[in-house]
Enzyme design. Structure first.
Site, PDB file in Angstrom:
ATOM      1  CE1 TYR A   1       6.751 -31.492  51.746  1.00 33.32           C
ATOM      2  CE2 TYR A   1       5.506 -32.987  50.352  1.00 33.32           C
ATOM      3  CZ  TYR A   1       6.555 -32.110  50.525  1.00 33.32           C
ATOM      4  OH  TYR A   1       7.411 -31.870  49.487  1.00 33.32           O
ATOM      5  CD  GLU A   2       8.075 -35.808  56.126  1.00 32.79           C
ATOM      6  OE1 GLU A   2       8.229 -36.127  57.312  1.00 32.79           O
ATOM      7  OE2 GLU A   2       7.865 -36.635  55.224  1.00 32.79           O
ATOM      8  N   GLY A   3       4.747 -32.770  59.018  1.00 23.06           N
ATOM      9  CA  GLY A   3       4.384 -32.021  60.214  1.00 23.06           C
ATOM     10  C   GLY A   3       4.219 -30.566  59.863  1.00 23.06           C
TER      11      GLY A   3
END
Length: 592
Positions: free
Chosen positions: A440-442
């Site tokens: 997550y978050e890229g």
């Protein structure tokens, strides 16, 4: 699982012996009156206390029970509400917040350590205040005065939490194709309709209101990312006097059933004619949201560090207690039926690798946090340099810390053997919880592409030149004979990193695929080199007390281990990064 113990000695060593943060704070007018060494130590000690006693104690049951979903409502596990209230009442959510709206305005060098402390106690719990802090940061930077006055004080106090609503079922990394619509209303608000997925803390029973930051598009917005706007959408509308009004058109459709972080509510959020308020400018919402995203990316990196630290503590306690076989050089505990597994080379290799990478990444986190503080509170060239190095190292922090974090949780599991695989010891929870941090978050692949594409190729390596100059300046100032064993490999590493950067940029000019081909390996070369820089700095601070202080003796020996056994990993990564991109593209899709 071993009882969680915050590494306060190491944190104080980094802050005041390695980075001399107290002196830096006194030189920055906005910080000089609010923070000093004694205050910082008291804050860390109190944060450690609440994390060890209140948060770590609910981690196991939080994992076993998880969040419960019933008819649109989410219930967190027993103990979470009480722990969250205690945490919020202590002012911890607003520790780094804007002082004009009830925050404490503490520097990132301090709040980064606070984040690690809480993440190490329980990653699931940390997400509720962590997302709130990030949402408040974006609102503080881009919101109107009216929005800030109405929402920030309640977010800093923990009365209300915050979320970030980006992802849709069909749109993850490519946010330019989101479909959530925002229609202007006569009163200046917007009506939002659409659906978002993977929303951390999108619904919960910890607070009376939830403040969603939502990416959406106006009907006539330009296509792609240039048409995205950012909106504040409360779960309950807020009246002019600050009291809660009627329920907004925001609902939770379901929660995800996940591999880990079971006590963190990961929600499907439905927007049905929900009232929202513009944050920042129309069609510039992605830039405003990146204020939060970049904060969260560093925060996610710290999650990986926290999990790795907890894994090391668990493995170390187990290794010291577990009796198996004898040392190859003769019994170390002849009075016992066997020696502890601490005598075995492979166990020591695993423990030292975890220790060296945890402490090295913690130091690198301090270096990056220092750049963030200089970019915010500094001036002139110092401020510009801080901004550039922060931009360069944000994707490094997110990807490298979480890759190493998962490696360290798995290594800890290996130390425990079969006991690391069963639930009884709690080690397998760390592996499951940490796994999401690479995603997550890229994803970490996206972070590597951001590093090599936007932060290197886009400016022909100008940001990297600043980091190289920092390392070379340190080398020139500390080339004494007692530092030679650390300076020589560091000097070789920074030379290699600079040459590798040039080689990749030259190759990419001929074949654009070369950047993507080299990205992940390059990021890890950068990571090991940067951690080498940190270990040289820690060795410099520890050497004068090597003979008289066990903490400093351990630092120096761990530095020696890093340079001898871990820094050489970069050599194979460099060879891989230089290999031609055609090896990835020669195989046609149908031949896979």
């Amino acid at each position: 699982m071993a009882e969680y113990s915050v590494a306060l000695d190491d944190m104080n060593f980094l802050l005041f012996d390695v980075f001399q943060a107290d002196k830096m704070w006194q030189d920055l007018p906005e910080l000089a009156e609010s923070i000093d060494k004694d205050t910082a130590q008291a804050i860390l000690q109190e944060c450690a206390k609440i994390s060890e006693q209140e948060i770590a104690s609910i981690s196991r049951q939080g994992d076993e029970i998880g969040v419960q979903f019933n008819d649109g409502s989410v219930t967190t596990p027993a103990g979470f509400k009480q722990a969250f209230d205690t945490y919020a009442e202590g002012g911890w959510i607003g520790l780094g917040g804007d002082i004009n709206y009830g925050g404490m305005g503490m520097p990132k060098m301090l709040t980064a350590l606070q984040e690690e402390i809480v993440c190490g106690a329980d990653m699931s719990f940390s997400l509720y205040p962590g997302l709130t802090t990030g949402a408040a940061l974006s609102l503080s930077a881009h919101g109107s005065e009216a929005l800030k006055e109405k929402y920030l004080p309640r977010m800093y106090s923990g009365e209300w939490t915050g979320t970030m609503c980006l992802t849709e079922a069909h749109a993850g990394t490519d946010l330019g194709i989101i479909r959530t619509k925002a229609v202007p209303q006569d009163d200046g608000s917007y009506s939002l309709t659409g659906g978002k997925i993977f929303i951390t803390g999108g619904e919960q029973d910890l607070t009376e209101n939830i403040i969603h930051l939502v990416l959406a598009k106006l009907p006539d917005a330009p296509k792609g990312p240039k048409g995205i706007s950012l909106f504040l959408v409360p779960k309950f509308n807020v009246n002019a006097d600050g009291s809660l009004g009627e329920r907004n058109g925001v609902s939770c459709g379901s929660v995800e059933h996940k591999m880990g972080i079971h006590a963190s509510a990961t929600c499907v959020i439905n927007l049905d004619d929900a009232k929202g308020y513009l944050v920042g400018e129309l069609n510039k919402g992605l830039a405003a949201m990146f204020t939060m995203m970049n904060y969260e990316r560093i925060g996610v990196g710290i999650q990986g560090l926290g999990a790795g630290v907890r894994s090391y503590q668990n493995a170390l306690e187990y290794a010291k207690d577990r009796l198996q076989s004898r040392s190859v050089t003769g019994p170390k505990s002849p009075e016992k039926e066997a020696d502890s597994i601490m005598v075995h080379a492979d166990v020591r290799r695993m423990l030292l690798s975890m220790k060296a990478m945890n402490e090295g990444n913690r130091a690198l986190g301090m270096y990056i946090s220092q750049q963030l503080d200089l970019s915010k509170y500094g001036s002139g060239e110092e401020q510009l340099k801080g901004e550039a190095l922060t931009a360069l190292m944000t994707p490094l922090a997110k990807a490298f810390f979480t890759d190493v974090g998962l490696e360290n949780t798995i290594t800890g599991q290996q130390v425990l053997g079969g006991h690391g695989y069963v639930r009884e010891w709690g080690q397998e929870q760390l592996v499951r919880d940490c796994r999401i941090a690479q995603i997550y978050e890229g994803t970490n692949g996206i972070q590597a592409m951001d590093l090599i594409g936007r932060k290197l190729a886009a400016n022909r390596g100008e940001f990297m030149k600043l980091f190289v100059a920092d390392v070379r300046s340190f080398i020139e100032e500390n080339s004494s004979s007692e530092m030679a064993e650390f300076i020589a490999p560091l000097s070789e590493s920074i030379d290699d990193l600079e040459l590798l950067t040039q080689d990749i940029l030259v190759a990419a000019a001929k074949d654009p695929n070369q950047l993507g081909s080299a990205a992940c390996d390059y990021l890890h070369v950068f990571g090991y080199t940067a951690v080498g820089f940190m270990w040289a700095r820690m060795a410099l601070a520890a050497l004068p007390k090597f003979e008289t202080d066990d903490f400093c003796k351990a630092k120096v020996h761990t530095a020696r281990y890093f340079f001898a056994r871990l820094l050489p990993r970069r050599l194979s990564l460099m060879a891989s990064a230089r290999s031609a991109a055609e090896h990835l593209y020669n195989l046609d899709d149908e031949l896979f």
